[in-house]
Design an enzyme around this catalytic site. Sequence first.
Site, PDB file in Angstrom:
ATOM      1  N   LYS A 242     -41.759  -0.782  -8.315  1.00 31.85           N
ATOM      2  CA  LYS A 242     -43.034  -0.415  -8.938  1.00 31.85           C
ATOM      3  C   LYS A 242     -43.388   1.022  -8.592  1.00 31.85           C
ATOM      4  CE  LYS A 242     -46.851  -0.311  -7.144  1.00 31.85           C
ATOM      5  NZ  LYS A 242     -47.321   0.988  -7.697  1.00 31.85           N
TER       6      LYS A 242
ATOM      7  N   CYS B   6     -50.911   1.080  -4.476  1.00 31.85           N
ATOM      8  CA  CYS B   6     -50.419   0.268  -3.357  1.00 31.85           C
ATOM      9  C   CYS B   6     -50.969  -1.150  -3.438  1.00 31.85           C
ATOM     10  CB  CYS B   6     -50.823   0.910  -2.035  1.00 31.85           C
ATOM     11  SG  CYS B   6     -50.184   2.593  -1.808  1.00 31.85           S
TER      12      CYS B   6
ATOM     13  N   ASN C 150       0.830  -1.195   0.000  1.00 29.25           N
ATOM     14  CA  ASN C 150       0.000   0.000   0.000  1.00 29.25           C
ATOM     15  C   ASN C 150       0.870   1.253   0.000  1.00 29.25           C
ATOM     16  OD1 ASN C 150      -1.517   2.138   2.052  1.00 29.25           O
ATOM     17  ND2 ASN C 150      -2.866   1.220   0.532  1.00 29.25           N
TER      18      ASN C 150
END
Length: 524
Positions: free
Chosen positions: A360, A438, A73
Amino acid sequence: MPKPPLDLTLYLVTGRELLPPGKDYYESLDESLQGGVTLVQVREKKADTAEFVEVAVKTIEICKKYNVPVLINDRIDVCLASGAAGVHLGQTDMPISLARRLLPPEAMIGISAGNVDEARAAKDAGADYVGIGALWWTESKQLVKDVLGVRGVGPLLDVLEGSSTKAVAIGGIKTTNILRSLHGAVGPVSLRTLDGVAVISAIVSSPRPKQAAQEIKSLVTAFRRSSPGIITMPLTLRTPESLKEGVVRLMARIRKDTPIIHQITNNVTVNSLANVTLAIRASPIMATTPQEMPDLARLCHALLINFGTITDKAGMLAAGREYNARKKPIVFDPVGIGATSYRKEAAKEILNTWQAAVIKGNPGEIGAMYGSSEVESRGVDSSGQVFSDPVKVVRDLARRERCVVVMTGREDYISDGLSVIRLSNGHSLLGDITGAGCMAGSCVATFCAAARLEVEEEWVGRLGRGDMLLGAAGGVLALSIASELAAARPDVKGSGTFLPALIDEVYNLTPETMMRRAKIEVLE
């Protein structure tokens, strides 16, 4: 000397400060390699140079036994001194071009990327891989940028498409979110997936690193065995007749198995949702307490999340995680998402936490999710406008969100990201009652549960398996066809008499009626 193979499947980033009490770093490393780690990055933020080199050399010795490369690193000098296979650079470290001049030609170079511009620059500079993140909030390292989120990875992957630069995700990845990470992190245009995951604390902090590594690698492997696409039926088999037949088949499954549908919904329409679920021959459960979710996810067959009043977000987050873990479908109904910034942020948090099988919404809600102002939202209702190209909107959103998208309206459009179908049933009285959309969500969840029940065999590669496009179509058709039948009844005088008649007609639907009345077009 050629570059060693770069296998990013399970990329371990070390962190000695994260080891559990009594666990030796080298012992933990060896066990992790036994568990299937494919690449190791030595990260030492507090060690001086001599100690860093010593740790790197010993790490390389252990990894050689398993033929696993080691990267360093940040530190080019430590990489050269230890003989590591390469380096991982941050955005504020040495440029890739300079690192290439200093390192041997076979050295591997990876770099962190948190946005499209950084990914593009890494690709243009010839990076071997990019580390994309942070995917989730993590305590393993101090974050200098906002969490990218699972759904933020796709555009970066699209930028890398066509190049040799690979991609690994990093940041808070663990067994409980890894499938969500892999499934959601896909290029919406290219459908390119990640080449692996980088893990820190999920392995390093484990008292049993071998088992932790084995579990994570098995999940990555299972995901790769699954198709990277989201379509569940060949496009050539998507015909109006095959879809009608499939819907009727799911109707029979519902009546045979009476699936249990868990619903976290708004307090305005909860009674209507329960009644329509019963009418369609499923069994509703309305529960919101987070502590109940593990038991309910085992019991129920599908989950509907409708956040119309957003009073139970903690329950929504907990429920989604549990249903994802059991590969059961989740239908998300982002009611009124365009109305407030809080709703938008809540939806973003929800969809970055778990994977929906179906989203939806009406045109205003879908437009808000899509990022279009062409159709405006008016509270929880759509403005009544339509998109100039609804096919593109639902298809593109389905690709981006890795799920089926349903856009309801005068005509209903449904897509799984490849195929798009249009349904033309329904009656205008649906727009005159509270909660019609709904209730459609409840019907969709029920049919999706039936689609999932068709494939109950063991399967771990994708979330919410089953033909979710077919399930979505079945749910929408059930309510819209019932609305036509209800509106034609002589006892229906207006919206007040329409709602109970609608429930009656859902209850009385027959397969023959569905086959005869369903208006389905396959557009693409």
